[in-house]
Design an enzyme around this catalytic site. Structure first.
Site, short mmCIF file in Angstrom:
data_model
loop_
_atom_site.label_atom_id
_atom_site.label_comp_id
_atom_site.label_asym_id
_atom_site.label_seq_id
_atom_site.Cartn_x
_atom_site.Cartn_y
_atom_site.Cartn_z
CG HIS A 1 -2.17 -0.75 1.08
ND1 HIS A 1 -3.04 -0.55 0.03
CD2 HIS A 1 -2.72 -1.74 1.84
CE1 HIS A 1 -4.08 -1.37 0.15
NE2 HIS A 1 -3.91 -2.11 1.23
CB CYS B 1 -1.95 3.72 -4.25
SG CYS B 1 -3.02 2.32 -4.62
#
Length: 331
Positions: free
Chosen positions: A121, A177
């Site tokens: 992440h 991301c």
């Protein structure tokens, strides 16, 4: 196509050294990648946690195998941090990640080749030192982020870029991301091989659009705040931020970063070739698997072409110095 030139590469205006009053000019040195090779691969699935991912551990192992089979790295010289590890020191906690980053660059010499890969992440947080054109720092999330917090791009730059000598290569891949400038390298390149200037209005729109991607990895905040992307256009002075970044984050070392998407985008947790995988990691290995002899520009175009068929994310190429993107990618 040619290999990187040897020796010191000067660029930019000359300036007077305030201490000895001699004229100097910024410089860097390409690595020939003929020295020692070390790697650090981090894959975090966040098993049992909110926002669990499927392909990140696969990414880390696939990249390790890819480096050993294609670029002369040895398995014993690649540290693996995955959240399914049996050894507690190999769990990708914030502390273990920091220690592994320090290990990666320790004793680095000219013409060494270091490789960093992160799949997990990513997110963003308010920029506090004025070096981000969009007003936000990029971050990665260790497996224990709930307790220990995230890792900001400024810290990763201090740990892995600043200690490197001229002529030492660090190749980084961020399959996460909001990773466009996750290593805080000040020169970002277009598919035409030219340095890009930030277009914040376009970035904000992209941020909102990318939120609806069906393959998108979950934002750590739980809900994508589309207003954040729009707010970025109003925060920070673009020209000033770029100037600060180039004054403070340029390096004489040879640091290259491939990121899965722009700062305003999400990166896909995908399913390719029969297994869960990060789309960027898959595209990087697929592109070089088709042809090892590609220029940086060709490789960027090829990676984007592979992803364009299914995904909206646009991988980014950035560097710690102005570079010639027509030279051959080596690591």
């Amino acid at each position: 196509m040619h290999r990187p030139p040897t020796g010191q590469q000067n660029y930019g205006p000359q300036f007077e050294n305030q201490q000895n009053h001699q004229m100097q000019q910024p410089y860097f040195q390409y690595s020939q990648c003929t020295g020692k090779k070390k790697g650090l691969c981090i894959g975090i699935n966040y098993t049992g946690q909110k926002g669990e991912l499927k392909g990140c551990i696969n990414d880390a192992r696939n990249i390790q195998r890819f480096l050993c089979e294609n670029y002369g790295y040895r398995k014993e010289d690649i540290v693996m941090l995955t959240d399914d590890a049996q050894n507690s020191r190999q769990i990708p906690t914030r502390e273990n990640i920091i220690q592994a980053m320090q290990w990666l660059v320790r004793g680095a010499q000219p013409n060494d080749s270091l490789f960093f890969h992160y799949s997990g992440h990513g997110g963003s947080t308010k920029d506090l030192d004025g070096d981000e054109a969009d007003g936000y720092d990029e971050v990665i999330y260790p497996v224990d982020y709930d307790n220990a917090g995230h890792l900001v791009d400024d810290i990763m730059h201090d740990l892995m870029v600043k200690p490197l000598p001229a002529g030492c290569r660090l190749t980084a891949i961020f399959d996460s991301c909001h990773s466009g400038s996750a290593l805080d390298l000040p020169y970002i390149y277009s598919t035409e091989g030219k340095v890009k200037e930030p277009n914040l209005a376009a970035e904000a729109g992209q941020g909102v659009l990318s939120a609806v991607s069906s393959y998108a990895r979950g934002d750590m905040s739980g809900v994508f705040k589309s207003a954040v992307g729009l707010f970025k256009t109003a925060s920070g002075n673009t020209q000033k931020a770029q100037e600060v970044a180039r004054q403070t984050k340029t390096s004489p070392a040879d640091v290259i970063s491939w990121s899965g998407c722009k700062d305003s985008q999400t990166s896909a947790d995908a399913y390719e070739a029969g297994q869960a995988t990060g789309a960027m990691s898959y595209a990087f290995m697929t592109a070089l698997g088709r042809s090892k002899e590609q220029t940086y520009q060709e490789l960027l175009v090829e990676i984007r072409t592979i992803l364009k068929e299914k995904y909206s994310q646009k991988p980014q190429l950035s560097s710690s110095h102005p570079m010639d993107t027509s030279i051959m990618f080596i690591c």
